[in-house]
Design a protein around this motif. Structure first.
Motif, PDB file in Angstrom:
ATOM      1  N   UNK A  82       0.827  -1.206   0.000  1.00 35.24           N
ATOM      2  CA  UNK A  82       0.000   0.000   0.000  1.00 35.24           C
ATOM      3  C   UNK A  82       0.863   1.258   0.000  1.00 35.24           C
ATOM      4  N   UNK A  83       1.990   1.217   0.687  1.00 24.69           N
ATOM      5  CA  UNK A  83       2.918   2.353   0.666  1.00 24.69           C
ATOM      6  C   UNK A  83       3.352   2.640  -0.776  1.00 24.69           C
ATOM      7  N   UNK A  84       3.648   1.578  -1.524  1.00 28.18           N
ATOM      8  CA  UNK A  84       4.010   1.745  -2.930  1.00 28.18           C
ATOM      9  C   UNK A  84       2.859   2.283  -3.763  1.00 28.18           C
ATOM     10  N   UNK A  85       1.635   1.822  -3.471  1.00 31.78           N
ATOM     11  CA  UNK A  85       0.460   2.362  -4.169  1.00 31.78           C
ATOM     12  C   UNK A  85       0.354   3.863  -3.924  1.00 31.78           C
ATOM     13  N   UNK A 137       0.117  10.545  -3.459  1.00 32.56           N
ATOM     14  CA  UNK A 137      -0.742  11.056  -2.396  1.00 32.56           C
ATOM     15  C   UNK A 137       0.068  11.660  -1.260  1.00 32.56           C
ATOM     16  N   UNK A 138      -0.614  12.447  -0.451  1.00 31.22           N
ATOM     17  CA  UNK A 138       0.006  13.133   0.679  1.00 31.22           C
ATOM     18  C   UNK A 138       0.027  12.218   1.904  1.00 31.22           C
ATOM     19  N   UNK A 139       1.073  12.336   2.670  1.00 29.36           N
ATOM     20  CA  UNK A 139       1.158  11.636   3.947  1.00 29.36           C
ATOM     21  C   UNK A 139       1.847  10.298   3.847  1.00 29.36           C
ATOM     22  N   UNK A 140       2.463   9.915   4.946  1.00 31.10           N
ATOM     23  CA  UNK A 140       3.116   8.614   5.021  1.00 31.10           C
ATOM     24  C   UNK A 140       2.045   7.533   5.129  1.00 31.10           C
ATOM     25  N   UNK A 141       2.144   6.529   4.279  1.00 27.33           N
ATOM     26  CA  UNK A 141       1.195   5.420   4.322  1.00 27.33           C
ATOM     27  C   UNK A 141       1.687   4.427   5.374  1.00 27.33           C
ATOM     28  N   UNK A 187      -5.654   9.632   2.228  1.00 29.12           N
ATOM     29  CA  UNK A 187      -4.464  10.320   1.731  1.00 29.12           C
ATOM     30  C   UNK A 187      -4.864  11.072   0.457  1.00 29.12           C
ATOM     31  N   UNK A 188      -5.037  12.395   0.547  1.00 31.70           N
ATOM     32  CA  UNK A 188      -5.424  13.170  -0.643  1.00 31.70           C
ATOM     33  C   UNK A 188      -4.300  13.176  -1.683  1.00 31.70           C
TER      34      UNK A 188
END
Length: 175
Positions: free
Chosen positions: A49-52, A58-62, A73-74
């Protein structure tokens, strides 16, 4: 009538490659897509999901939304928001998803649900189900192919299972 299915199997050998798989998968995703992630604890669902998130810009650390259940995450690049849900503690399906009161329209977002089996399928007939299995058997190997003295094996078999017409013609081998 049978629902169209499309399936591909990939072998991933490190967390970095799992993140890269997420970045590559992000290129296929569009608003309204539902991605269900299935795998045991530590299988790599959040890493994917972090890679997605990186691929979608998107903004913010997944990070795992285990305790908040859902995190939005916008997009920073005018694309869809990423809604990352950890359904482990959710009992019901669509009603509980709606009760999360997400400040985003799900049809305008990419929704990724960890532990969603039996809980979110009713959101849509079209979904990408990603099953992540740890490779077991034989000695654990490091990235260089030699035996890993710590016994950690980062190899995973990832099965991408596209369900519904939305996924019928996608190249899930990402070729």
């Amino acid at each position: 009538m049978d629902t169209p299915h499309n399936q591909a199997t990939l072998v991933i050998d490190s967390p970095e490659r799992m993140t890269e798989l997420g970045r590559r998968l992000a290129k296929l995703l569009r608003p309204g897509d539902l991605v269900m992630l299935t795998g045991e604890l530590g299988a790599g669902k959040t890493t994917l999901t972090r890679g997605l998130g990186e691929g979608l810009g998107v903004r913010g650390a997944v990070t795992s939304p285990t305790f908040v259940i859902a995190r939005v995450h916008p997009s920073l690049v005018g694309g869809p928001a990423l809604v990352h849900v950890d359904a482990y503690r959710l009992g019901g399906g669509l009603d509980e998803m709606e009760d999360l009161d997400l400040d985003v329209s799900l049809p305008d977002s990419v929704v990724v649900v960890e532990w969603g089996d039996g809980k979110v399928e009713e959101l849509t007939d079209d979904r990408l189900h990603v099953l992540i299995h740890r490779v077991v058997g034989g000695p654990a190997e490091g990235a260089d192919g030699t035996e890993d003295p710590e016994g950690t094996d980062d190899r995973r078999t990832v099965v991408l299972h596209g369900i519904g017409g939305r996924w019928a013609d996608e190249d899930l081998l990402l070729g």
